[in-house]
Design an enzyme around this catalytic site. Structure first.
Site, mmCIF file in Angstrom:
data_model
loop_
_atom_site.group_PDB
_atom_site.id
_atom_site.type_symbol
_atom_site.label_atom_id
_atom_site.label_comp_id
_atom_site.label_asym_id
_atom_site.label_seq_id
_atom_site.Cartn_x
_atom_site.Cartn_y
_atom_site.Cartn_z
ATOM 1 N N GLY A 176 0.730 -1.235 -0.135
ATOM 2 C CA GLY A 176 -0.120 -0.040 -0.043
ATOM 3 C C GLY A 176 0.795 1.124 -0.027
ATOM 4 N N GLY A 185 2.731 3.671 1.467
ATOM 5 C CA GLY A 185 3.444 3.567 2.827
ATOM 6 C C GLY A 185 3.884 5.195 3.107
ATOM 7 N N LYS A 228 4.103 12.678 -1.272
ATOM 8 C CA LYS A 228 5.104 11.678 -0.999
ATOM 9 C C LYS A 228 5.872 12.099 0.052
ATOM 10 C CE LYS A 228 7.709 8.273 -3.152
ATOM 11 N NZ LYS A 228 8.299 7.825 -4.571
ATOM 12 N N ARG A 276 3.214 14.768 -6.137
ATOM 13 C CA ARG A 276 3.468 14.378 -7.809
ATOM 14 C C ARG A 276 1.991 14.424 -8.116
ATOM 15 N NH1 ARG A 276 5.648 8.095 -6.588
ATOM 16 N NH2 ARG A 276 3.992 7.273 -5.533
ATOM 17 N N ARG A 334 -2.124 0.913 -10.006
ATOM 18 C CA ARG A 334 -1.152 0.157 -10.384
ATOM 19 C C ARG A 334 -1.644 -1.467 -10.540
ATOM 20 N NH1 ARG A 334 3.361 2.236 -6.795
ATOM 21 N NH2 ARG A 334 2.451 4.087 -6.343
ATOM 22 N N ASP A 362 3.884 -3.818 -8.038
ATOM 23 C CA ASP A 362 3.285 -2.459 -7.437
ATOM 24 C C ASP A 362 3.771 -1.290 -8.004
ATOM 25 O OD1 ASP A 362 5.426 -4.190 -5.785
ATOM 26 O OD2 ASP A 362 5.422 -2.345 -4.924
ATOM 27 N N ASN A 363 4.709 -1.378 -8.745
ATOM 28 C CA ASN A 363 5.253 0.012 -9.183
ATOM 29 C C ASN A 363 5.212 -0.138 -10.704
ATOM 30 O OD1 ASN A 363 6.674 0.757 -6.888
ATOM 31 N ND2 ASN A 363 8.553 -0.493 -7.444
ATOM 32 N N ASP A 389 6.993 5.866 -9.583
ATOM 33 C CA ASP A 389 7.666 5.312 -8.576
ATOM 34 C C ASP A 389 9.199 5.635 -9.108
ATOM 35 O OD1 ASP A 389 5.562 5.220 -6.753
ATOM 36 O OD2 ASP A 389 5.637 3.113 -6.580
#
EC number: 2.7.7.-
Length: 513
Positions: free
Chosen positions: A98, A100, A121, A191, A198, A268-269, A278
């Site tokens: 998730g 983070g 971020k 961002r 994703r 996940d990226n 990412d």
């Protein structure tokens, strides 16, 4: 900025609404958890992207906006949240993950109707932080801010950066994971993207057996981000997966065009929209090397090496296909689509190489030409970007030793120079097969091959300056990256200095951020 215009369509549609709780937790059957940015008392703005802000509908920076840019002040209508997703990391199933360190503020719609998501971020921990602090350090934040903007101006699909600010806090990080933690300056980046969805969001719902929520998520994604899909029923989901496959292949080919190595292509990226997302241990390639990986965590296996990025993209699509199978339920279609990925990818890749060399079309014999070129590049450790810049200036009468003396990372003796000379002769012969003029061929090359790339050593120097309160390098790099197909600063048109070869952050990096 017009921050009161931010809205949140996603949070209203899907189950969630976990209250702010900073301990690590699983959130089964939900896609997000509401959470609040930590807030910072002594922030300091480093850079604000006015052009982007106006494009997305937020307007110019005004006094007082800094508190929003670091997450301290929020509009009354905004409920901030972090999303849950899963993923395969370095080829292994990692389960629930998730956001983070990322917290979504919501969505802004500009006057043309374009939608843009806004995300902090480094603004604090979320329920998905896995015992981490949710902060970000300056070096990783500068790298993401500048590289995402560099990719945008290179013409490559990417998330973008709105602002970068000091938090006023120090953050402890072990940069090389070798037991030497140190304090570093903390920073927050905002961002933006059309969407931050994703592969992992879809993997999570499928893995949990939440097929109704999975279908709702796919329908939501198609409705909002894939207007070209007008089919219905099962075909609608097939078109969705096929479209993602094409977008992903096109993205990786663009990475190959400019020599970008992501460094950590976990599922996940991977953006569902085919965006570069990412920016962690990435690098623009200096010397050409298909086995180059900038990520120390990726050694010694080099799973995410430059030359493997197409293969890994296909592997990741297999995992997405598994996640979407409950909706598509057609193994033969999924298998054919994934097998066709390689055919489409390499055809697109070779057409891209044609443009880099100024060829007007792909010929059968070009496969051997490209293979020989790759061998030459690797053997002589030639700088990828500089090679094509020099190639544009090369003529049959040119002094090869003079032209290529500063392009290799090894000493070019007479034997090695002859190999370059022989290749140039082969190249000139291939150019004669073009149906276009030399001038038109050169124009294609100039549009395809950047004159400026954001090399890691330049980022390192910029980060060092900002750490000491200077922004001269930042301003200069920003100007260069906004005009990558021009040579604005001759000092940037050189290979990586040897003094930076073994410095962390200049050649290889860890995932520490």
């Amino acid at each position: 900025m017009n921050i009161e215009h931010i809205r949140q369509p996603f949070i209203k549609k899907f189950p969630g609404d976990f209250s702010n709780n900073l301990m690590q937790r699983n959130t089964p059957k939900v896609l997000f958890a509401t959470t609040q940015p930590a807030g910072f008392d002594q922030p300091q703005l480093i850079v604000f992207n006015t052009t982007l802000s106006e494009e997305i509908g937020l307007g110019k920076y005004e006094e007082g906006d800094l508190n929003f840019l670091v997450g301290t002040h929020l509009p009354e209508n905004v409920q901030t949240y972090a999303t849950a997703y899963a993923g395969h990391q370095f080829g292994n199933w990692a389960g629930q993950l998730g956001d983070g360190r990322a917290i979504l503020a919501g969505e802004i719609i500009n006057e043309t109707g374009k939608k843009t998501e806004i995300q902090w971020k480094g603004a604090g921990a979320t329920p998905y932080s896995r015992h981490a602090d949710g902060r970000a350090v300056l070096r990783s934040s500068v790298r993401e801010y500048l590289m995402s903007e560099a990719m945008y101006h290179l013409g490559i699909p990417t998330t973008r950066a709105l602002s970068l600010a000091f938090t006023g806090e120090d953050v402890v990080r072990d940069i090389m994971y070798n037991g030497n933690p140190q304090y570093e300056k903390g920073a927050v980046i905002i961002r933006t993207a059309e969407s931050f969805l994703r592969f992992g969001h879809f993997e999570l719902m499928s893995a949990q057996g939440e097929y109704k929520t999975l279908q709702d998520l796919v329908d939501f994604t198609i409705e909002n981000y894939f207007p070209e899909i007008i089919s219905s029923g099962d075909q609608r989901y097939k078109d969705f997966f096929e479209n993602i496959s094409i977008r992903t292949a096109d993205l990786i080919v663009e990475w190959f065009r400019v020599g970008f190595v992501h460094g950590v292509m976990n599922t996940d990226n991977m953006s569902i929209l085919g965006l570069t997302i990412d920016y962690g241990p990435y690098s623009m390639m200096d010397e050409y090397d298909l086995n180059f990986t900038p990520n120390t965590t990726d050694l010694p296996g080099r799973r995410y090496a430059f030359g493997k990025q197409g293969q890994i993209a296909q592997w990741n699509l297999w995992q997405l296909a598994n996640a979407l199978h409950p909706l598509i339920k057609d193994e033969k279609f999924l298998e054919n689509t994934l097998n066709n990925f390689g055919t489409y990818f390499w055809k697109t890749h070779d057409n891209m190489l044609c443009r880099k060399f100024g060829f007007d079309e792909l010929l059968k014999e070009d496969e051997e030409f490209f293979t020989n070129w790759q061998g030459l590049m690797q053997e002589l450790q030639l700088d990828y970007t500089l090679f094509f810049n020099i190639l544009e200036k090369t003529t049959p009468e040119a002094d090869i030793q003079e032209l290529f003396k500063n392009v290799s990372y090894i000493t070019l003796n007479e034997e090695k120079l002859k190999k370059i000379q022989d290749f140039i002769k082969t190249y000139e012969s291939r150019l004669k097969l073009n149906a276009i003029s030399k001038e038109d061929s050169l124009a294609i090359m100039k549009k395809t091959n950047p004159k400026f790339i954001l090399r890691n050593y330049l980022l390192y120097e910029c980060i060092e300056e900002i750490t000491h309160g200077k922004t001269t390098m930042l301003e200069k790099l920003t100007q260069a990256l906004e005009n990558p197909y021009q040579e604005l600063f001759s000092e940037f048109s050189s290979k990586r200095p040897s003094g930076y070869d073994d410095i962390a952050g200049c050649s290889t990096l860890s995932c520490s951020s």
